[in-house]
Design a protein around this motif. Structure first.
Motif, mmCIF file in Angstrom:
data_model
loop_
_atom_site.group_PDB
_atom_site.id
_atom_site.type_symbol
_atom_site.label_atom_id
_atom_site.label_comp_id
_atom_site.label_asym_id
_atom_site.label_seq_id
_atom_site.Cartn_x
_atom_site.Cartn_y
_atom_site.Cartn_z
ATOM 1 N N ASN A 156 -23.797 35.540 48.337
ATOM 2 C CA ASN A 156 -23.430 35.140 46.971
ATOM 3 C C ASN A 156 -24.257 35.800 45.869
ATOM 4 O OD1 ASN A 156 -25.875 33.699 46.910
ATOM 5 N ND2 ASN A 156 -24.910 31.721 47.324
ATOM 6 N N VAL A 157 -25.348 36.462 46.211
ATOM 7 C CA VAL A 157 -26.188 37.055 45.164
ATOM 8 C C VAL A 157 -25.486 38.207 44.423
ATOM 9 C CG1 VAL A 157 -28.296 38.402 44.773
ATOM 10 C CG2 VAL A 157 -28.395 36.245 46.039
ATOM 11 N N PRO A 158 -24.744 39.108 45.093
ATOM 12 C CA PRO A 158 -24.064 40.150 44.315
ATOM 13 C C PRO A 158 -23.147 39.598 43.229
ATOM 14 C CG PRO A 158 -24.115 40.770 46.627
ATOM 15 C CD PRO A 158 -24.621 39.351 46.554
ATOM 16 N N VAL A 184 -25.289 38.357 40.325
ATOM 17 C CA VAL A 184 -25.795 39.458 39.511
ATOM 18 C C VAL A 184 -24.686 40.038 38.634
ATOM 19 C CG1 VAL A 184 -26.714 41.810 39.613
ATOM 20 C CG2 VAL A 184 -27.686 40.016 41.073
ATOM 21 N N LYS A 185 -23.490 40.109 39.173
ATOM 22 C CA LYS A 185 -22.366 40.620 38.381
ATOM 23 C C LYS A 185 -22.118 39.716 37.175
ATOM 24 C CE LYS A 185 -19.034 42.607 40.486
ATOM 25 N NZ LYS A 185 -17.817 42.937 41.314
ATOM 26 N N GLN A 186 -22.355 38.424 37.337
ATOM 27 C CA GLN A 186 -22.133 37.478 36.249
ATOM 28 C C GLN A 186 -23.291 37.450 35.253
ATOM 29 O OE1 GLN A 186 -21.766 33.408 37.536
ATOM 30 N NE2 GLN A 186 -21.360 32.621 35.485
ATOM 31 N N LEU A 187 -24.540 37.464 35.765
ATOM 32 C CA LEU A 187 -25.711 37.246 34.916
ATOM 33 C C LEU A 187 -26.467 38.524 34.576
ATOM 34 C CD1 LEU A 187 -27.216 34.035 36.578
ATOM 35 C CD2 LEU A 187 -25.678 34.180 34.605
ATOM 36 N N GLY A 188 -26.189 39.611 35.302
ATOM 37 C CA GLY A 188 -26.984 40.813 35.119
ATOM 38 C C GLY A 188 -28.318 40.686 35.830
ATOM 39 N N ASP A 189 -29.224 41.588 35.530
ATOM 40 C CA ASP A 189 -30.535 41.620 36.181
ATOM 41 C C ASP A 189 -31.523 40.774 35.381
ATOM 42 O OD1 ASP A 189 -32.767 42.173 37.676
ATOM 43 O OD2 ASP A 189 -33.030 44.218 36.893
ATOM 44 N N LEU A 190 -31.753 39.545 35.823
ATOM 45 C CA LEU A 190 -32.716 38.669 35.152
ATOM 46 C C LEU A 190 -34.149 39.181 35.282
ATOM 47 C CD1 LEU A 190 -31.359 35.145 36.204
ATOM 48 C CD2 LEU A 190 -30.975 36.364 34.044
ATOM 49 N N TRP A 191 -34.357 40.118 36.170
ATOM 50 C CA TRP A 191 -35.703 40.660 36.438
ATOM 51 C C TRP A 191 -35.972 41.918 35.606
ATOM 52 C CZ3 TRP A 191 -38.837 37.466 38.470
ATOM 53 C CH2 TRP A 191 -39.985 37.844 39.166
ATOM 54 N N LYS A 192 -35.053 42.255 34.705
ATOM 55 C CA LYS A 192 -35.178 43.499 33.946
ATOM 56 C C LYS A 192 -36.482 43.615 33.164
ATOM 57 C CE LYS A 192 -32.483 46.571 30.964
ATOM 58 N NZ LYS A 192 -31.240 46.730 30.171
ATOM 59 N N GLN A 240 -24.214 46.555 53.666
ATOM 60 C CA GLN A 240 -23.259 46.427 52.560
ATOM 61 C C GLN A 240 -23.878 45.662 51.395
ATOM 62 O OE1 GLN A 240 -19.854 47.801 52.546
ATOM 63 N NE2 GLN A 240 -20.600 47.580 50.440
ATOM 64 N N TYR A 241 -24.638 44.616 51.711
ATOM 65 C CA TYR A 241 -25.327 43.879 50.651
ATOM 66 C C TYR A 241 -26.225 44.819 49.849
ATOM 67 C CZ TYR A 241 -28.956 41.304 48.273
ATOM 68 O OH TYR A 241 -29.839 40.876 47.309
ATOM 69 N N TYR A 242 -27.049 45.595 50.558
ATOM 70 C CA TYR A 242 -27.974 46.466 49.836
ATOM 71 C C TYR A 242 -27.237 47.554 49.048
ATOM 72 C CZ TYR A 242 -32.338 44.414 51.416
ATOM 73 O OH TYR A 242 -33.396 43.561 51.599
ATOM 74 N N SER A 243 -26.125 48.031 49.565
ATOM 75 C CA SER A 243 -25.323 48.971 48.794
ATOM 76 C C SER A 243 -24.804 48.305 47.519
ATOM 77 C CB SER A 243 -24.159 49.484 49.638
ATOM 78 O OG SER A 243 -23.337 50.368 48.900
ATOM 79 N N ASP A 244 -24.271 47.101 47.651
ATOM 80 C CA ASP A 244 -23.687 46.404 46.504
ATOM 81 C C ASP A 244 -24.735 46.068 45.436
ATOM 82 O OD1 ASP A 244 -21.250 46.519 47.779
ATOM 83 O OD2 ASP A 244 -21.346 44.454 48.544
ATOM 84 N N ILE A 245 -25.949 45.722 45.882
ATOM 85 C CA ILE A 245 -26.982 45.272 44.945
ATOM 86 C C ILE A 245 -27.812 46.436 44.406
ATOM 87 C CG2 ILE A 245 -29.012 44.884 46.423
ATOM 88 C CD1 ILE A 245 -27.505 42.276 44.038
ATOM 89 N N SER A 246 -27.586 47.642 44.931
ATOM 90 C CA SER A 246 -28.447 48.787 44.616
ATOM 91 C C SER A 246 -28.556 49.110 43.125
ATOM 92 C CB SER A 246 -27.996 50.019 45.396
ATOM 93 O OG SER A 246 -26.677 50.408 45.067
ATOM 94 N N THR A 264 -31.284 34.134 53.282
ATOM 95 C CA THR A 264 -31.571 33.905 51.871
ATOM 96 C C THR A 264 -32.129 35.171 51.231
ATOM 97 O OG1 THR A 264 -33.653 32.923 52.625
ATOM 98 C CG2 THR A 264 -31.899 31.412 51.981
ATOM 99 N N VAL A 265 -32.063 35.199 49.897
ATOM 100 C CA VAL A 265 -32.451 36.386 49.130
ATOM 101 C C VAL A 265 -33.491 35.993 48.086
ATOM 102 C CG1 VAL A 265 -31.632 38.108 47.449
ATOM 103 C CG2 VAL A 265 -30.259 37.573 49.482
ATOM 104 N N SER A 266 -34.494 36.835 47.913
ATOM 105 C CA SER A 266 -35.478 36.651 46.842
ATOM 106 C C SER A 266 -34.794 36.954 45.516
ATOM 107 C CB SER A 266 -36.674 37.581 47.066
ATOM 108 O OG SER A 266 -37.658 37.377 46.083
ATOM 109 N N THR A 267 -34.526 35.904 44.751
ATOM 110 C CA THR A 267 -33.586 35.998 43.628
ATOM 111 C C THR A 267 -34.227 35.596 42.308
ATOM 112 O OG1 THR A 267 -31.793 35.439 45.158
ATOM 113 C CG2 THR A 267 -31.338 35.204 42.797
ATOM 114 N N PRO A 268 -34.080 36.414 41.265
ATOM 115 C CA PRO A 268 -34.552 36.007 39.934
ATOM 116 C C PRO A 268 -33.803 34.772 39.457
ATOM 117 C CG PRO A 268 -33.966 38.350 39.975
ATOM 118 C CD PRO A 268 -33.445 37.749 41.242
ATOM 119 N N VAL A 269 -34.534 33.868 38.848
ATOM 120 C CA VAL A 269 -33.929 32.655 38.300
ATOM 121 C C VAL A 269 -34.439 32.453 36.886
ATOM 122 C CG1 VAL A 269 -33.540 31.495 40.510
ATOM 123 C CG2 VAL A 269 -35.743 31.230 39.365
#
Length: 328
Positions: free
Chosen positions: A299-301, A304-312, A63-69, A276-281
């Motif tokens: 909490n990462v999804p 991302v919904k709040q900040l968008g993709d910081l890794w763009k 479900q996490y990977y679906s949500d973050i896809s 834990t998740v490898s997360t852009p900061v």
């Protein structure tokens, strides 16, 4: 002249748009077959507990990977994927698998990489949500993609540095190391982005224009790492031999740019006790004391919904730079 060759193998059916809406993984069954963008994806052992310490199941991982896809897929699209399979969960033994297993769906894309004249490996390629769920269902907790796209596996479109703490060096030193490496790159007019590794380190990436071969990218990374470590011998090391690394230091690991090496992708869940998740900061977060344990699959999804993709910037062609000559 390239040392290796690659071929993208397209399935008989045309690929649908990769921007498929996330799907809901059923909660009341142990197995399910889902229609994901017109493709049937069979999911198994959904109730299996993958993180016994926190009770997180394989279903929750999927479900996490679906949500973050929506933000993840652009970063792994068109790249050979090295599978790291935790079939018994995060606490169990794992094994690496490069060849796409058979049988497999006819819609799964593969990338043939010639390792030597007698060894050609067909890696799976995650092009869309269906193939993402299919690979994760194999027990792949984290995702480890090639550093170059499959149309030319010898020309990376980023270089990266893995800031890896030597035993007894805390995450505070990792943060300090990240800022030092960022500033040293900036002094060469090279912008960088940063993410937690999801484990105990951080990853700095530099998006580059394709052209230099892998060995040239590795040569730059090695020269840079040696130079920045020599300038900060109290904190950094570039020593590749484990036994020769000074204690309480941070390794500026350039060797993950070597041919065929991979790092856990952005947004990858890691097999740590808290998932834990490898997360852009942001760099402000780094300087203000962010911790690797701040980010989990729970909490990462929402982040991302709040900040968008910081890794763009890593996939934005306008953000790419020409790789300069190695520093002297």
């Amino acid at each position: 002249m390239h040392l290796h060759q690659s071929t993208i193998h397209l399935p008989a059916r045309q690929f649908p748009d990769t921007a498929i809406e996330p799907v809901t993984i059923p909660v009341d069954v142990n197995e399910a077959t889902l229609d994901v963008g017109g493709r049937n994806v069979s999911l198994t052992n959904l109730n299996k507990v993958f993180w016994p310490g926190i009770g997180v199941t394989k279903r929750e991982l999927l479900q996490y990977y679906s949500d973050i896809s929506p933000v993840l897929l652009p970063h792994i699209h068109d790249r050979a994927m090295v599978m790291k399979r935790f079939v018994h969960g995060a606490d169990g033994e794992f094994f690496f698998m490069k060849r796409a297993p058979s049988p497999r769906p006819d819609w799964l894309m593969t990338c043939s990489v010639v390792h030597n004249p007698t060894n050609t490996i067909e890696f799976p390629v995650i092009q869309d949500l269906a193939s993402l769920l299919w690979v994760v269902n194999l027990g792949c907790i984290d995702l480890n993609q090639w550093y170059a796209r499959c149309d030319d596996v010898d020309t990376p479109d980023y270089l990266h540095f893995d800031l890896d703490p030597v035993p007894n060096a805390g995450f505070d030193k990792v943060r300090r190391a990240a800022v030092i490496v960022r500033d040293a790159l900036a002094a060469m007019s090279i912008p960088s982005v940063v993410k937690t590794s999801g484990s105990d380190g951080m990853h700095l990436y530099v998006p580059i224009r394709r052209g230099p071969l892998q060995k040239q990218v590795w040569t730059f990374a090695k020269a840079f790492a040696i130079k920045v470590a020599a300038a900060h011998p109290d904190l950094l090391t570039s020593e590749y031999k484990i036994a020769d690394r000074p204690p309480d230091h941070i390794l500026v690991d350039y060797n993950q740019n070597a041919w065929g090496r991979t790092l856990a992708s952005v947004y990858s869940v890691r097999p740590t006790p808290t998932a834990t998740v490898s997360t852009p900061v942001t760099w402000d977060e780094v300087e203000n004391g962010v911790e690797a344990t701040d980010f989990t699959l729970k909490n990462v999804p929402a982040r991302v919904k709040q900040l968008g993709d910081l890794w763009k910037p890593v996939v934005d062609n306008d953000s790419r730079i020409e790789l300069p000559p190695p520093p002297g």
